[in-house]
Design an enzyme around this catalytic site. Structure first.
Site, PDB file in Angstrom:
ATOM      1  N   CYS A   7      -5.678   4.191  -7.561  1.00 22.04           N
ATOM      2  CA  CYS A   7      -4.772   3.640  -6.535  1.00 22.04           C
ATOM      3  C   CYS A   7      -5.188   2.233  -6.144  1.00 22.04           C
ATOM      4  O   CYS A   7      -4.350   1.338  -6.024  1.00 22.04           O
ATOM      5  CB  CYS A   7      -4.741   4.535  -5.294  1.00 22.04           C
ATOM      6  SG  CYS A   7      -3.846   6.066  -5.596  1.00 22.04           S
TER       7      CYS A   7
ATOM      8  N   GLU B  61      -2.492   1.221   3.604  1.00 21.32           N
ATOM      9  CA  GLU B  61      -3.698   0.524   3.128  1.00 21.32           C
ATOM     10  C   GLU B  61      -3.575  -0.988   3.329  1.00 21.32           C
ATOM     11  O   GLU B  61      -2.599  -1.604   2.940  1.00 21.32           O
ATOM     12  CB  GLU B  61      -3.935   0.824   1.643  1.00 21.32           C
ATOM     13  CG  GLU B  61      -4.117   2.309   1.317  1.00 21.32           C
ATOM     14  CD  GLU B  61      -5.412   2.904   1.880  1.00 21.32           C
ATOM     15  OE1 GLU B  61      -6.260   2.135   2.383  1.00 21.32           O
ATOM     16  OE2 GLU B  61      -5.554   4.143   1.827  1.00 21.32           O
TER      17      GLU B  61
ATOM     18  N   HIS C 279      -1.239   5.778   1.206  1.00 21.70           N
ATOM     19  CA  HIS C 279      -1.802   7.050   0.742  1.00 21.70           C
ATOM     20  C   HIS C 279      -1.210   8.201   1.551  1.00 21.70           C
ATOM     21  O   HIS C 279      -1.171   8.153   2.785  1.00 21.70           O
ATOM     22  CB  HIS C 279      -3.325   7.068   0.915  1.00 21.70           C
ATOM     23  CG  HIS C 279      -4.069   6.698  -0.326  1.00 21.70           C
ATOM     24  ND1 HIS C 279      -4.965   5.651  -0.379  1.00 21.70           N
ATOM     25  CD2 HIS C 279      -4.061   7.254  -1.566  1.00 21.70           C
ATOM     26  CE1 HIS C 279      -5.472   5.585  -1.609  1.00 21.70           C
ATOM     27  NE2 HIS C 279      -4.946   6.543  -2.352  1.00 21.70           N
TER      28      HIS C 279
END
Ligand code: PCA
Length: 191
Positions: A142, A79, A166
């Site tokens: 998250c 991410e 993730h």
């Protein structure tokens, strides 16, 4: 060199969470000169920030890798961005459902990973790992965790470099050993 790797407790009715399975497995691997500490985070909008700050203070890591499970994902997603927003249609593990809430009113709209993600992705792909860079960690716990980490580390002036990753759910295509192998390689590249 100290690496802190976090994973989450199960949520949404599941009995396991691949992020914690992988974090705890990886922390048992020995690499000379490196300590890898795994910590479990709650799937709670309200509590995760304080728990995370506590473990950062306790471990004082050089590198922070936060793992989360994303059921729909077909690849491992590195991410890039954390957004200053919480929104969900599903409750967290405390039963809380945020409705377009800002995380830190004084914070920027988005914060970015403090690691060089493209070189990292390129090395992992060249080694045969199925990873991609993602530009949205969602708006659930998250993303809140990622924003909290980047906000806290920069406001404290800590040099810790951090990224959120993730992982798919554990499945036939994604056995624990495969997820663990990629995350281990990611740590090797970073250190
Ligand atoms: N995944 C959720 C929260 C905990 C987890 O493992 C998310 O993607 O926000």
């Amino acid at each position: 060199m100290k690496v802190l790797i976090t994973g989450f407790e199960p949520f949404g009715g599941s009995s396991t969470n691949s992020s914690w399975e992988v974090a705890s497995a990886v922390s048992r691997v020995h690499i000379s000169g490196v300590s890898i500490e795994a910590r479990l985070l709650p799937v709670s909008f309200g509590r995760v920030g304080d728990v995370l700050k506590g473990v950062i203070a306790e471990v004082a890591p050089d590198i922070l890798i936060m793992l989360g499970q994303s059921g729909q994902s077909e690849s491992i997603r590195i991410e890039r961005i954390a957004i200053n927003m919480m929104d969900s249609s599903k409750p967290d593990n405390d039963g809380y459902v945020p409705d377009e809430e800002v995380i830190h009113p004084d914070g920027p709209s988005a914060l970015f990973s403090t690691l060089p993600l493209k070189p990292l992705r390129n090395v992992l792909v060249a080694q045969g790992h199925k990873v991609k860079i993602s530009n949205s960690a969602g708006l659930y716990v998250c993303n809140r965790t990622y924003y909290e980490a980047l906000y806290h580390l920069s406001s404290q002036g800590r040099a810790t470099r951090s990224v959120f990753v993730h992982l798919p759910k554990i499945s036939d295509e994604w056995p624990l050993s495969r997820l663990q192998h990629t995350v281990m390689q990611l740590i090797q590249v970073l250190i």
